[in-house]
Design a protein around this motif. Structure first.
Motif, mmCIF file in Angstrom:
data_model
loop_
_atom_site.group_PDB
_atom_site.id
_atom_site.type_symbol
_atom_site.label_atom_id
_atom_site.label_comp_id
_atom_site.label_asym_id
_atom_site.label_seq_id
_atom_site.Cartn_x
_atom_site.Cartn_y
_atom_site.Cartn_z
ATOM 1 N N ASN A 14 35.571 25.326 24.685
ATOM 2 C CA ASN A 14 35.559 25.911 26.035
ATOM 3 C C ASN A 14 36.512 25.208 26.980
ATOM 4 O OD1 ASN A 14 33.264 28.095 26.326
ATOM 5 N ND2 ASN A 14 32.597 26.587 24.821
ATOM 6 N N SER A 15 37.391 24.383 26.410
ATOM 7 C CA SER A 15 38.433 23.683 27.173
ATOM 8 C C SER A 15 37.876 22.914 28.360
ATOM 9 C CB SER A 15 39.509 24.669 27.645
ATOM 10 O OG SER A 15 40.063 25.356 26.549
ATOM 11 N N LEU A 16 36.774 22.210 28.132
ATOM 12 C CA LEU A 16 36.168 21.403 29.185
ATOM 13 C C LEU A 16 36.374 19.922 28.883
ATOM 14 C CD1 LEU A 16 32.707 23.199 29.534
ATOM 15 C CD2 LEU A 16 34.592 23.287 31.173
ATOM 16 N N THR A 17 36.606 19.147 29.914
ATOM 17 C CA THR A 17 36.611 17.701 29.762
ATOM 18 C C THR A 17 35.166 17.223 29.811
ATOM 19 O OG1 THR A 17 36.720 17.269 32.123
ATOM 20 C CG2 THR A 17 38.844 17.548 30.961
ATOM 21 N N GLN A 18 34.957 15.981 29.432
ATOM 22 C CA GLN A 18 33.614 15.425 29.546
ATOM 23 C C GLN A 18 33.158 15.445 30.999
ATOM 24 O OE1 GLN A 18 33.659 11.525 27.696
ATOM 25 N NE2 GLN A 18 33.205 12.398 25.675
ATOM 26 N N SER A 19 34.058 15.156 31.905
ATOM 27 C CA SER A 19 33.714 15.155 33.337
ATOM 28 C C SER A 19 33.327 16.541 33.822
ATOM 29 C CB SER A 19 34.881 14.623 34.172
ATOM 30 O OG SER A 19 35.126 13.279 33.857
ATOM 31 N N GLU A 20 34.061 17.552 33.389
ATOM 32 C CA GLU A 20 33.758 18.925 33.797
ATOM 33 C C GLU A 20 32.394 19.361 33.262
ATOM 34 O OE1 GLU A 20 38.287 20.768 34.100
ATOM 35 O OE2 GLU A 20 37.288 20.639 32.139
ATOM 36 N N LEU A 21 32.128 19.024 32.000
ATOM 37 C CA LEU A 21 30.835 19.371 31.426
ATOM 38 C C LEU A 21 29.715 18.639 32.154
ATOM 39 C CD1 LEU A 21 29.043 20.782 29.382
ATOM 40 C CD2 LEU A 21 29.550 18.926 27.758
ATOM 41 N N ALA A 22 29.936 17.367 32.422
ATOM 42 C CA ALA A 22 28.927 16.576 33.131
ATOM 43 C C ALA A 22 28.597 17.207 34.480
ATOM 44 C CB ALA A 22 29.434 15.146 33.318
ATOM 45 N N LYS A 23 29.610 17.663 35.177
ATOM 46 C CA LYS A 23 29.404 18.283 36.483
ATOM 47 C C LYS A 23 28.575 19.561 36.352
ATOM 48 C CE LYS A 23 31.865 19.561 40.668
ATOM 49 N NZ LYS A 23 33.150 19.601 41.365
ATOM 50 N N SER A 28 25.921 12.437 34.254
ATOM 51 C CA SER A 28 27.131 11.607 34.330
ATOM 52 C C SER A 28 28.057 11.875 33.151
ATOM 53 C CB SER A 28 26.744 10.124 34.340
ATOM 54 O OG SER A 28 26.246 9.732 33.076
ATOM 55 N N ARG A 29 29.338 11.574 33.356
ATOM 56 C CA ARG A 29 30.293 11.693 32.271
ATOM 57 C C ARG A 29 29.914 10.749 31.135
ATOM 58 N NH1 ARG A 29 33.389 9.234 29.378
ATOM 59 N NH2 ARG A 29 33.220 7.371 30.645
ATOM 60 N N GLN A 30 29.394 9.581 31.486
ATOM 61 C CA GLN A 30 28.977 8.610 30.476
ATOM 62 C C GLN A 30 27.854 9.171 29.606
ATOM 63 O OE1 GLN A 30 30.554 5.632 29.805
ATOM 64 N NE2 GLN A 30 29.294 5.761 27.982
ATOM 65 N N SER A 31 26.955 9.946 30.196
ATOM 66 C CA SER A 31 25.895 10.576 29.409
ATOM 67 C C SER A 31 26.482 11.537 28.391
ATOM 68 C CB SER A 31 24.906 11.312 30.311
ATOM 69 O OG SER A 31 24.152 10.407 31.069
ATOM 70 N N VAL A 32 27.447 12.354 28.822
ATOM 71 C CA VAL A 32 28.115 13.275 27.898
ATOM 72 C C VAL A 32 28.760 12.490 26.764
ATOM 73 C CG1 VAL A 32 29.967 14.985 27.625
ATOM 74 C CG2 VAL A 32 28.499 15.069 29.647
ATOM 75 N N SER A 33 29.455 11.429 27.106
ATOM 76 C CA SER A 33 30.094 10.586 26.103
ATOM 77 C C SER A 33 29.070 10.015 25.119
ATOM 78 C CB SER A 33 30.868 9.449 26.783
ATOM 79 O OG SER A 33 31.422 8.580 25.817
ATOM 80 N N ASN A 34 27.960 9.511 25.655
ATOM 81 C CA ASN A 34 26.907 8.944 24.796
ATOM 82 C C ASN A 34 26.315 9.997 23.863
ATOM 83 O OD1 ASN A 34 27.170 6.374 25.875
ATOM 84 N ND2 ASN A 34 25.553 6.684 27.387
ATOM 85 N N TYR A 35 26.127 11.216 24.372
ATOM 86 C CA TYR A 35 25.606 12.291 23.529
ATOM 87 C C TYR A 35 26.605 12.621 22.417
ATOM 88 C CZ TYR A 35 22.329 13.100 27.403
ATOM 89 O OH TYR A 35 21.381 12.959 28.386
ATOM 90 N N GLU A 36 27.879 12.731 22.799
ATOM 91 C CA GLU A 36 28.901 13.109 21.826
ATOM 92 C C GLU A 36 29.111 12.045 20.752
ATOM 93 O OE1 GLU A 36 31.612 16.163 24.514
ATOM 94 O OE2 GLU A 36 32.528 14.322 23.757
ATOM 95 N N ASN A 37 29.041 10.783 21.131
ATOM 96 C CA ASN A 37 29.271 9.742 20.115
ATOM 97 C C ASN A 37 28.000 9.371 19.357
ATOM 98 O OD1 ASN A 37 27.860 7.667 21.503
ATOM 99 N ND2 ASN A 37 29.703 7.070 22.626
ATOM 100 N N GLY A 38 26.891 10.010 19.692
ATOM 101 C CA GLY A 38 25.660 9.837 18.945
ATOM 102 C C GLY A 38 24.838 8.612 19.313
ATOM 103 N N SER A 39 25.235 7.909 20.362
ATOM 104 C CA SER A 39 24.462 6.726 20.744
ATOM 105 C C SER A 39 23.212 7.095 21.540
ATOM 106 C CB SER A 39 25.326 5.738 21.537
ATOM 107 O OG SER A 39 25.744 6.299 22.759
ATOM 108 N N ARG A 40 23.169 8.317 22.063
ATOM 109 C CA ARG A 40 21.988 8.794 22.793
ATOM 110 C C ARG A 40 21.775 10.270 22.487
ATOM 111 N NH1 ARG A 40 19.664 5.224 26.333
ATOM 112 N NH2 ARG A 40 21.034 3.618 27.108
ATOM 113 N N PHE A 41 20.530 10.704 22.728
ATOM 114 C CA PHE A 41 20.157 12.108 22.588
ATOM 115 C C PHE A 41 19.396 12.480 23.856
ATOM 116 C CE2 PHE A 41 17.415 15.601 21.262
ATOM 117 C CZ PHE A 41 18.294 16.390 20.547
ATOM 118 N N PRO A 42 19.632 13.674 24.404
ATOM 119 C CA PRO A 42 18.931 14.053 25.639
ATOM 120 C C PRO A 42 17.417 13.967 25.475
ATOM 121 C CG PRO A 42 20.615 15.670 25.092
ATOM 122 C CD PRO A 42 20.515 14.738 23.923
#
Length: 127
Positions: A14-23, A28-42
């Motif tokens: 969907n051509s979104l940056t992590q920041s755009e998705l976070a918004k 937070s963008r960091q939450s998106v990053s953590n979800y994507e890299n598997g270090s956290r789950f919602p």
């Protein structure tokens, strides 16, 4: 494929940056990053529902229980009598049939899937 991998794939499709998705998700963008890299789950089910709705995929697909992306719109059938018949909606029946169809198609070779699509187009008068 993990939740994080699917989230990243959907975000990139969907051509979104992590920041755009976070918004869009009000996180937070960091939450998106953590979800994507598997270090956290919602830990918020509503966030999963929001992601599912945003990308029009089923929750089963999003969390890796299915490879079928299908997400049918949620409608309150109780409040829409034109869809009700014998306390079961045709929408539910159609959803069940579509899920079964997609499960069958998911296990087919690509060439056979193309034949099925062509057959459907013939039936619908589009070929």
């Amino acid at each position: 494929m993990t939740f994080g991998e699917r989230l990243k794939l959907l975000r990139e499709e969907n051509s979104l940056t992590q920041s755009e998705l976070a918004k869009k998700l009000n996180i937070s963008r960091q939450s998106v990053s953590n979800y994507e890299n598997g270090s956290r789950f919602p830990n918020d089910v509503q966030l999963l529902v929001k992601i599912s709705a945003l990308f029009c995929v089923s929750l089963d697909y999003l969390i890796g229980l299915s490879n079928i992306r299908l997400s049918l719109p949620n409608q309150d059938m109780e409040k829409n009598p034109q869809f009700m018949e014998n306390n079961e909606s045709p929408y539910s029946t159609k959803r069940n049939v579509l899920e079964e169809l997609f499960l069958e198609i998911d296990n087919m070779p690509l060439e056979d899937i193309k034949k099925v699509i062509k057959f459907i187009k013939v039936i619908n008068g589009k070929l």
